[in-house]
Motif scaffolding. Structure first.
Motif, PDB file in Angstrom:
ATOM      1  N   ASP A  60       4.049  17.271  -3.388  1.00  0.00           N
ATOM      2  CA  ASP A  60       4.468  16.389  -4.483  1.00  0.00           C
ATOM      3  C   ASP A  60       4.458  14.907  -4.093  1.00  0.00           C
ATOM      4  O   ASP A  60       4.862  14.055  -4.867  1.00  0.00           O
ATOM      5  N   GLY A  61       3.991  14.594  -2.868  1.00  0.00           N
ATOM      6  CA  GLY A  61       3.898  13.203  -2.431  1.00  0.00           C
ATOM      7  C   GLY A  61       5.091  12.703  -1.647  1.00  0.00           C
ATOM      8  O   GLY A  61       5.059  11.608  -1.093  1.00  0.00           O
ATOM      9  N   THR A  62       6.163  13.483  -1.601  1.00  0.00           N
ATOM     10  CA  THR A  62       7.326  13.079  -0.823  1.00  0.00           C
ATOM     11  C   THR A  62       7.069  13.378   0.654  1.00  0.00           C
ATOM     12  O   THR A  62       6.024  13.914   1.023  1.00  0.00           O
ATOM     13  N   GLY A  63       8.027  13.056   1.493  1.00  0.00           N
ATOM     14  CA  GLY A  63       7.932  13.360   2.915  1.00  0.00           C
ATOM     15  C   GLY A  63       7.497  12.171   3.758  1.00  0.00           C
ATOM     16  O   GLY A  63       7.367  11.052   3.256  1.00  0.00           O
ATOM     17  N   TRP A  64       7.303  12.427   5.021  1.00  0.00           N
ATOM     18  CA  TRP A  64       6.995  11.388   6.002  1.00  0.00           C
ATOM     19  C   TRP A  64       6.075  11.951   7.073  1.00  0.00           C
ATOM     20  O   TRP A  64       5.831  13.150   7.133  1.00  0.00           O
ATOM     21  N   GLY A 119       0.819  -1.211   0.000  1.00  0.00           N
ATOM     22  CA  GLY A 119       0.000   0.000   0.000  1.00  0.00           C
ATOM     23  C   GLY A 119       0.849   1.255   0.000  1.00  0.00           C
ATOM     24  O   GLY A 119       1.994   1.257  -0.438  1.00  0.00           O
ATOM     25  N   THR A 120       0.259   2.319   0.525  1.00  0.00           N
ATOM     26  CA  THR A 120       0.915   3.620   0.523  1.00  0.00           C
ATOM     27  C   THR A 120       1.211   4.096   1.936  1.00  0.00           C
ATOM     28  O   THR A 120       0.656   3.569   2.908  1.00  0.00           O
ATOM     29  N   ARG A 121       2.033   5.120   2.003  1.00  0.00           N
ATOM     30  CA  ARG A 121       2.330   5.761   3.286  1.00  0.00           C
ATOM     31  C   ARG A 121       1.039   6.230   3.940  1.00  0.00           C
ATOM     32  O   ARG A 121       0.805   5.974   5.132  1.00  0.00           O
ATOM     33  N   ASP A 122       0.174   6.898   3.171  1.00  0.00           N
ATOM     34  CA  ASP A 122      -1.034   7.471   3.755  1.00  0.00           C
ATOM     35  C   ASP A 122      -2.013   6.397   4.223  1.00  0.00           C
ATOM     36  O   ASP A 122      -2.664   6.559   5.258  1.00  0.00           O
TER      37      ASP A 122
END
Length: 127
Positions: free
Chosen positions: A100-104, A76-79
């Motif tokens: 842009d979708g990067t980060g944590w 899956g995804t981070r979110d």
């Protein structure tokens, strides 16, 4: 040295078994059958990888961790992973996601210990 010398990563806890059960959901590691209020162990299913040991302490957590785990969702995804952690009782401490979708996302487990959720391998390869 041909093997990993780190046997366990140890975490202080008020309720070792409860917090071990939370982290079992995060990692997929099984809770050792001998775990109880005096100490709870998550055994890594990966050879040469340390387990997570939760030990009882009376003190509350009062400052930022000097050590924390960075979690890369296995699927899956981070979110989606952040949402799953919220449903298990974690909270968001600091949100470092970028447009842009990067980060944590820096989160706290139910006893306040910080951990970071990064993008999954699939998300990294897609960018």
């Amino acid at each position: 040295m041909n093997s990993n010398p780190i046997r366990h990563i140890t975490v202080d806890a008020h309720d070792p078994l409860k917090i071990a059960q939370f982290w079992a959901q995060v990692t997929g590691y099984p809770v050792d059958d001998d775990s109880d209020a005096e100490g709870a162990l998550l055994r890594s299913p990966f050879e040469q990888s340390p387990g997570l040991l939760f030990i009882p302490v009376p003190e509350d957590k009062t400052v930022k961790n000097r050590l924390h785990l960075d979690i890369q969702p296995p699927t899956g995804t981070r979110d989606e992973f952040v949402d799953a952690m919220l449903s298990l009782g974690a909270t968001i401490y600091e949100d470092h996601r970028n447009p842009d979708g990067t980060g944590w996302v820096t989160m706290r487990d139910p006893e306040g210990n910080e951990f970071c959720v990064e993008r999954s391998a699939g998300e990294r390869s897609a960018s």
